[in-house]
Design a protein around this motif. Structure first.
Motif, PDB file in Angstrom:
ATOM      1  N   ARG A  36       0.831  -1.208   0.000  1.00 18.62           N
ATOM      2  CA  ARG A  36       0.000   0.000   0.000  1.00 18.62           C
ATOM      3  C   ARG A  36       0.865   1.257   0.000  1.00 18.62           C
ATOM      4  O   ARG A  36       0.619   2.196  -0.768  1.00 18.62           O
ATOM      5  CB  ARG A  36      -0.919  -0.006   1.218  1.00 18.62           C
ATOM      6  CG  ARG A  36      -1.750   1.258   1.357  1.00 18.62           C
ATOM      7  CD  ARG A  36      -2.578   1.224   2.631  1.00 18.62           C
ATOM      8  NE  ARG A  36      -3.268   2.503   2.825  1.00 18.62           N
ATOM      9  CZ  ARG A  36      -4.018   2.780   3.882  1.00 18.62           C
ATOM     10  NH1 ARG A  36      -4.177   1.882   4.842  1.00 18.62           N
ATOM     11  NH2 ARG A  36      -4.605   3.952   3.989  1.00 18.62           N
ATOM     12  N   PHE A  49      -1.834   2.464  -2.989  1.00 20.29           N
ATOM     13  CA  PHE A  49      -3.183   1.897  -3.039  1.00 20.29           C
ATOM     14  C   PHE A  49      -4.134   2.703  -2.158  1.00 20.29           C
ATOM     15  O   PHE A  49      -3.779   3.124  -1.051  1.00 20.29           O
ATOM     16  CB  PHE A  49      -3.169   0.459  -2.524  1.00 20.29           C
ATOM     17  CG  PHE A  49      -2.976  -0.575  -3.597  1.00 20.29           C
ATOM     18  CD1 PHE A  49      -4.060  -1.119  -4.256  1.00 20.29           C
ATOM     19  CD2 PHE A  49      -1.702  -1.006  -3.949  1.00 20.29           C
ATOM     20  CE1 PHE A  49      -3.892  -2.095  -5.237  1.00 20.29           C
ATOM     21  CE2 PHE A  49      -1.518  -1.967  -4.924  1.00 20.29           C
ATOM     22  CZ  PHE A  49      -2.625  -2.509  -5.567  1.00 20.29           C
ATOM     23  N   ASP A 102      -9.102  -0.408  -1.997  1.00 18.55           N
ATOM     24  CA  ASP A 102      -8.645  -1.174  -3.158  1.00 18.55           C
ATOM     25  C   ASP A 102      -7.590  -2.211  -2.799  1.00 18.55           C
ATOM     26  O   ASP A 102      -7.361  -3.152  -3.566  1.00 18.55           O
ATOM     27  CB  ASP A 102      -8.053  -0.227  -4.219  1.00 18.55           C
ATOM     28  CG  ASP A 102      -9.098   0.691  -4.825  1.00 18.55           C
ATOM     29  OD1 ASP A 102     -10.293   0.331  -4.772  1.00 18.55           O
ATOM     30  OD2 ASP A 102      -8.724   1.774  -5.320  1.00 18.55           O
ATOM     31  N   LEU A 103      -6.948  -2.061  -1.647  1.00 22.37           N
ATOM     32  CA  LEU A 103      -5.824  -2.930  -1.304  1.00 22.37           C
ATOM     33  C   LEU A 103      -6.240  -4.396  -1.203  1.00 22.37           C
ATOM     34  O   LEU A 103      -5.480  -5.293  -1.587  1.00 22.37           O
ATOM     35  CB  LEU A 103      -5.202  -2.469   0.018  1.00 22.37           C
ATOM     36  CG  LEU A 103      -3.930  -3.202   0.456  1.00 22.37           C
ATOM     37  CD1 LEU A 103      -2.812  -2.975  -0.553  1.00 22.37           C
ATOM     38  CD2 LEU A 103      -3.495  -2.717   1.850  1.00 22.37           C
ATOM     39  N   VAL A 144      -5.720  -7.079  -4.023  1.00 24.34           N
ATOM     40  CA  VAL A 144      -4.475  -7.809  -4.251  1.00 24.34           C
ATOM     41  C   VAL A 144      -4.655  -9.270  -3.843  1.00 24.34           C
ATOM     42  O   VAL A 144      -4.101 -10.185  -4.467  1.00 24.34           O
ATOM     43  CB  VAL A 144      -3.317  -7.159  -3.458  1.00 24.34           C
ATOM     44  CG1 VAL A 144      -2.036  -7.964  -3.612  1.00 24.34           C
ATOM     45  CG2 VAL A 144      -3.104  -5.721  -3.926  1.00 24.34           C
ATOM     46  N   PRO A 165      -0.954   0.390  -8.946  1.00 26.64           N
ATOM     47  CA  PRO A 165      -1.878  -0.598  -8.390  1.00 26.64           C
ATOM     48  C   PRO A 165      -2.513  -1.507  -9.442  1.00 26.64           C
ATOM     49  O   PRO A 165      -2.608  -2.720  -9.235  1.00 26.64           O
ATOM     50  CB  PRO A 165      -2.923   0.276  -7.687  1.00 26.64           C
ATOM     51  CG  PRO A 165      -2.179   1.500  -7.276  1.00 26.64           C
ATOM     52  CD  PRO A 165      -1.233   1.756  -8.408  1.00 26.64           C
ATOM     53  N   TRP A 166      -2.959  -0.945 -10.590  1.00 28.71           N
ATOM     54  CA  TRP A 166      -3.645  -1.775 -11.572  1.00 28.71           C
ATOM     55  C   TRP A 166      -2.709  -2.831 -12.153  1.00 28.71           C
ATOM     56  O   TRP A 166      -3.150  -3.945 -12.498  1.00 28.71           O
ATOM     57  CB  TRP A 166      -4.264  -0.926 -12.680  1.00 28.71           C
ATOM     58  CG  TRP A 166      -3.299  -0.364 -13.693  1.00 28.71           C
ATOM     59  CD1 TRP A 166      -2.731   0.866 -13.702  1.00 28.71           C
ATOM     60  CD2 TRP A 166      -2.789  -1.045 -14.862  1.00 28.71           C
ATOM     61  NE1 TRP A 166      -1.899   1.020 -14.788  1.00 28.71           N
ATOM     62  CE2 TRP A 166      -1.918  -0.147 -15.520  1.00 28.71           C
ATOM     63  CE3 TRP A 166      -2.993  -2.306 -15.406  1.00 28.71           C
ATOM     64  CZ2 TRP A 166      -1.242  -0.471 -16.683  1.00 28.71           C
ATOM     65  CZ3 TRP A 166      -2.318  -2.646 -16.581  1.00 28.71           C
ATOM     66  CH2 TRP A 166      -1.453  -1.723 -17.210  1.00 28.71           C
TER      67      TRP A 166
END
Length: 482
Positions: free
Chosen positions: A38, A43, A47-48, A51, A99-100
């Motif tokens: 993160r 992140f 949204d984290l 993963v 992140p993506w």
């Protein structure tokens, strides 16, 4: 005897075990690294969790498809393709800058694992005929599965603290290469099917969509809650797709999952049992890890090291269960194992905010892990009893799906339950109460698993090896006990 004289059974077992180890490792190795991920990639808090969730989503959603593809296109081919994809996506995840990119890499890992995991198990069941040799081989497979999940927490903690979070992804590369290097030495390509069957495309779409929506609906309850219209709409859509899948499979001449498999008490009972056991085991990893870090204040590396007794207990349990199952039936190990794991998790539920590793973690870790090991080793033998070689991938995909769905759905549901119990509180005492509740419910999962083993699994051993056959699908389980 072995099913194929061209195979080297020891190398087949080694390749399958190494592949299963890395797939199981990846289920837990990322968890401890999430705070570092993160911070590094920026992140958003909500949204984290993707993963972890996206791996579970693609892995669980595509397992039935991967298993059937093994039967139609070759187990070795799917094993190599799956592991290669898994390794490449691990490299992409380790190099991710946004992140993506990391989430996309984790999705790719799940797809690769969905091909490699059922192929690995199918290679074992088609190499080793039913009986003591298969039980021993599946005992090794189960031991590395258990050890991979537990050691993932250890590896994640040590790598995050001393090498950086990217190595929780990159560590997969040498393991994947080791498994692939074994293939040319002892795993032949295998003969082409006597008659080429078409992949059940409609069944694949319905199964993948239904399972994917089911996992998605449950894992999103951590942010949306169970009362959300989005949650209920997603779960309703999953139910419709899965009901349509059952209808299509009952009428298909070449189904993705032949429903007749589930008429076997061994296959049906083992799949229900592994679903419940995985829910309990995955939950134990999650809540105990959080308890040590957020309540006891242990660092990532110390938390990983604290899981060593858990790992050793799992291996010890699988060794004992393998010996028992060779001489008796899987049921003899499954019942006491599930009860022992339930007792260990009930002990875990007594954790205290003023506790310590020695007083609150070590004892229940050993009891729970030995019990879980007694369950994990024989359940694979039970789930493949009486299954013809030509449907080995189908049965393997089904069992892996049950395990993955049990772990994903059980963990998501209990994490949401614990979060709701805790509310907005962040002090150790409140967190402790939420984790204790989750562990108590996990104990109930193993208790239900014991009930299934007692009430569904046959008492007598069924070691009727069914040779590879081109008989009609409805005759493939004629040696299976009722």
């Amino acid at each position: 005897m072995y099913r194929n004289s061209r195979e080297r059974p020891a190398i087949v077992l080694a390749a399958a075990a190494v592949a299963q180890f890395v797939v199981a490792l990846d289920m837990s190795v990322v968890n401890v690294a999430l705070p570092a991920i993160r911070t590094s990639l920026g992140f958003a808090p909500l949204d984290l969790s993707w993963v972890v969730h996206v791996y579970a989503l693609t892995f669980g959603g595509f397992l039935l498809l991967g298993g059937r593809a093994c039967d139609l296109y070759g187990r070795r081919r799917m094993f190599v393709l799956g592991l290669t994809a898994f390794g490449l996506c691990s490299l992409a995840g380790g190099l991710a800058q946004t992140p993506w990119q990391l989430i996309a890499a984790r999705a790719g890992q799940g797809l690769g694992a969905a091909a490699a995991a059922p192929a690995a198990l199918a290679m074992l069941t088609t190499t080793f005929a039913e009986g003591p040799r298969r039980v021993r081989a599946l005992g090794v497979w189960s031991a590395v599965t258990a050890a991979g999940g537990a050691l993932g927490v250890l590896a994640g903690g040590l790598l995050t603290e001393y090498a950086g979070w990217r190595w929780v992804m990159l560590i997969n590369l040498p393991i994947v290469m080791a498994a692939l290097a074994l293939i040319p030495a002892g795993v032949p390509a295998g003969a082409a099917p006597a008659r080429r069957e078409r992949l059940d495309s409609l069944g694949a779409v319905l199964a993948t969509g239904g399972v994917g929506l089911l996992v998605l609906g449950v894992v999103r309850t951590d942010t949306l809650g169970w009362g959300s219209p989005v949650t209920w709409t997603t779960l309703a859509a999953a139910a419709v797709l899965l009901a349509a899948f059952v209808l299509v499979e009952s009428r298909s001449g070449a189904p993705l999952l032949r429903l007749g498999l589930l008429r076997s008490r061994w296959v049906a009972g083992a799949n229900v049992l592994v679903f419940l056991a995985a829910a309990g085991q995955f939950t134990a990893f999650y809540f105990v890890s959080l308890y040590m870090q957020q309540v006891l204040g242990m660092g990532a590396a110390a938390t990983g090291i604290a899981f060593l007794p858990f790992s050793l207990g799992l291996v010890a349990g699988t060794v004992v269960a393998t010996r028992v199952t060779v001489a008796r039936t899987p049921r003899v190990s499954l019942v006491p194992g599930a009860l022992l794991a339930a007792a260990g998790l009930a002990w875990f539920a007594l954790i205290s905010p003023d506790g310590s590793f020695l007083t609150d973690v070590l004892g229940p870790s050993l009891v729970t892990s030995v019990g879980a090991g007694l369950v994990l080793a024989p359940v694979a033998a039970a789930a493949t009893t009486g299954v013809a070689a030509r449907e080995a991938g189908m049965a393997s995909g089904l069992m892996n799906s049950s395990r993955q769905l049990g772990g994903s759905i059980g963990l998501a549901a209990l994490a949401t339950l614990a979060a709701h119990h805790t509310g907005a509180a962040t002090e150790p005492a409140a967190l402790n109460d939420g984790y204790a509740l989750g562990l108590a419910v996990a104990a109930a999962f193993f208790l239900l698993a014991a009930v299934v083993a007692i009430g569904v699994l046959p008492r007598r051993r069924a070691v009727v090896p069914l040779p590879q056959s081109t008989a009609p699908a409805e005759n493939q389980l004629e040696g299976t006990p009722s």
